[in-house]
Design an enzyme around this catalytic site. Structure first.
Site, PDB file in Angstrom:
ATOM      1  CG  ASN A 172     -30.517  49.257  58.582  1.00  0.00           C
ATOM      2  OD1 ASN A 172     -30.839  50.242  59.231  1.00  0.00           O
ATOM      3  ND2 ASN A 172     -30.047  48.163  59.157  1.00  0.00           N
ATOM      4  CE  LYS A 173     -32.254  51.584  62.219  1.00  0.00           C
ATOM      5  NZ  LYS A 173     -31.148  52.134  62.936  1.00  0.00           N
ATOM      6  CB  THR A 174     -38.345  54.096  57.366  1.00  0.00           C
ATOM      7  OG1 THR A 174     -38.204  55.159  58.317  1.00  0.00           O
ATOM      8  CG2 THR A 174     -38.777  52.812  58.057  1.00  0.00           C
ATOM      9  CB  ILE A 175     -36.019  58.467  55.296  1.00  0.00           C
ATOM     10  CG1 ILE A 175     -35.738  59.240  56.580  1.00  0.00           C
ATOM     11  CG2 ILE A 175     -37.524  58.362  55.013  1.00  0.00           C
ATOM     12  CD1 ILE A 175     -36.144  60.722  56.496  1.00  0.00           C
TER      13      ILE A 175
ATOM     14  CE1 TYR B 113     -25.293  52.297  59.526  1.00  0.00           C
ATOM     15  CE2 TYR B 113     -27.040  50.654  59.514  1.00  0.00           C
ATOM     16  CZ  TYR B 113     -25.710  50.985  59.374  1.00  0.00           C
ATOM     17  OH  TYR B 113     -24.806  50.003  59.087  1.00  0.00           O
TER      18      TYR B 113
END
Ligand SMILES: *Cc1c(COP(=O)(O)O)cnc(C)c1O
Length: 388
Positions: A189-192, A187
């Site tokens: 806003n996730k880390t990738i 998603y």
């Protein structure tokens, strides 16, 4: 007139480079925009990144889809119960209801905010079939204890690793542990990120086969592949009423390059966290739990909690940050407070004292790889002015 306001500092921002943009353009020009060669390459690269033989990676259009597919493949259905931490996003729990099974919410450890294994064991009933731990903020849950409980009670384990790329537990990357399946989120806003997307990882061939079929309408690729030599390519077989959960090549194009940057992103996040930790050390706050020595924490979130002696409340602090044009958020409003979950199961806050107390005092500060050290200092200065 000059604008003297500082720029708005976003709570989260995707970090998309020219490589991702070129790869997406290449996909658009290629004539193949939905699931195809790049989704396949992304799956192969992801399995290789985790680095253990025998793992299958199955690209999906969200982590929610991946969690649904994993529990479906494990046979979860009406009459079953699945244990989920209350301190999570609703996706972790909603997939259980998609399958007609029931959710048993349990409280978290007050230090790590990860699901408490002792409470998991106490929540097991004859109907309990599975357990979905969340690696909250990127700190791995106590998987040795949870897997031991699961083994002793014959429960399936699906890890919600939406926050946990890359995190380790016992020196092994989350995704390579001994659970039945692990699901990552890409998603925004996730880390990738792939905009929207997810990856289901498993070393169970039957689970993988079922998830691949159910990911795309219940079309049996095995039947398809087996007969391609003799039957024209228009032929396919529907073996179940499946879902539409495939990842497009446009999204996978982003993922191919984001994955290559995952370690560098994680290193930068860890630097920002260290800077926050140093800057906030003398304020009346609880800084986030650190990983055990030698373990990696993905640092998806930097979650601060106000200490008892803080002279303002969490809501006021969030207002102070927004007034200073700094974004922040709260992870999470626990599920036991959400009307659907609260009312369906008749839940009260007193049943979840650790999650409840943490929720009332917590906020998530901006943390992303497009932030500068000066951005951290700016956030810290606003916190200091509000709290010191
Ligand atoms: C983001 C998130 C999800 C859902 O991920 P999607 O890819 O948006 O479906 C699930 N669980 C947790 C804990 C999350 O933070």
């Amino acid at each position: 007139m000059t604008d003297t306001q500082p720029p708005f500092l976003a709570f989260a921002l995707p970090d998309i480079g020219e490589e991702e943009i070129a790869e997406v353009v290449d996909t658009l020009r290629s004539g193949w925009v939905t699931t195809g060669p790049k989704a396949k390459r992304f799956e192969d690269d992801f399995a290789r990144y985790l680095g253990e033989p025998g793992l299958q990676a199955i690209a999906v259009n969200s982590a929610t889809a991946g969690l649904h597919l994993a529990l479906e493949a494990l046979g979860i259905g009406p009459g079953d119960e699945v244990i989920v931490p209350t301190h999570t996003f609703t996706a972790t729990a909603e997939v259980v209801r998609y399958l007609g099974a029931d959710v048993r919410l349990v409280d978290v450890d007050p230090v790590t905010l990860n699901i408490d294994p002792a409470l998991v064991e106490a929540a097991i009933t004859p109907r309990t079939k599975a357990l979905v731990p969340v690696h909250y903020a990127g700190l791995a849950a106590d998987m040795p204890a949870l897997l031991d409980i699961a083994r002793r009670h014959g429960l399936k384990v699906v890890e919600d690793a939406a926050h946990a790329l890359p995190s380790t537990c016992g020196g092994r990357l989350v995704g390579t542990l001994d659970s039945d399946a692990t699901v990552f989120s890409f998603y925004a806003n996730k880390t990738i990120t792939t905009g929207e997307g997810g990856m289901l990882v498993t070393r169970d061939p039957a689970l993988a086969a079922r998830a691949r079929v159910m990911r795309l309408h219940g079309i049996s690729r095995d039947a398809f592949d087996r007969f391609t030599a003799t039957v024209p390519s228009w032929h396919y077989e529907i073996v179940a009423p499946g879902f539409k959960y495939n990842l497009t090549d446009i999204a996978a194009a982003l993922g191919l390059h984001q994955l290559r940057k995952a370690d560098a992103f994680a290193a930068r996040r860890a630097e920002l966290v260290a800077r926050y930790n140093a800057a906030l050390a003398d304020l009346p706050v609880l800084r986030p739990a650190l990983p055990p020595a030698g373990e990696r924490h993905a640092w998806h979130l930097y979650v601060l909690r106000l200490a008892d002696e803080a002279r303002i409340g969490r809501d006021q602090l969030i207002e102070a940050l927004f007034s200073a044009r700094i974004g922040c958020s709260v992870h999470y409003i626990p599920l036991h407070l959400q009307p659907y979950w609260r009312d369906r199961y008749g839940l009260r806050p007193e049943q979840f004292p650790h999650s409840q107390r943490a929720y009332e005092r917590m906020l998530s500060l901006p943390l992303h790889t497009r932030m500068s050290d000066a951005d951290v200092d700016r956030v810290a200065a606003v916190l200091r002015a509000a709290l010191a």
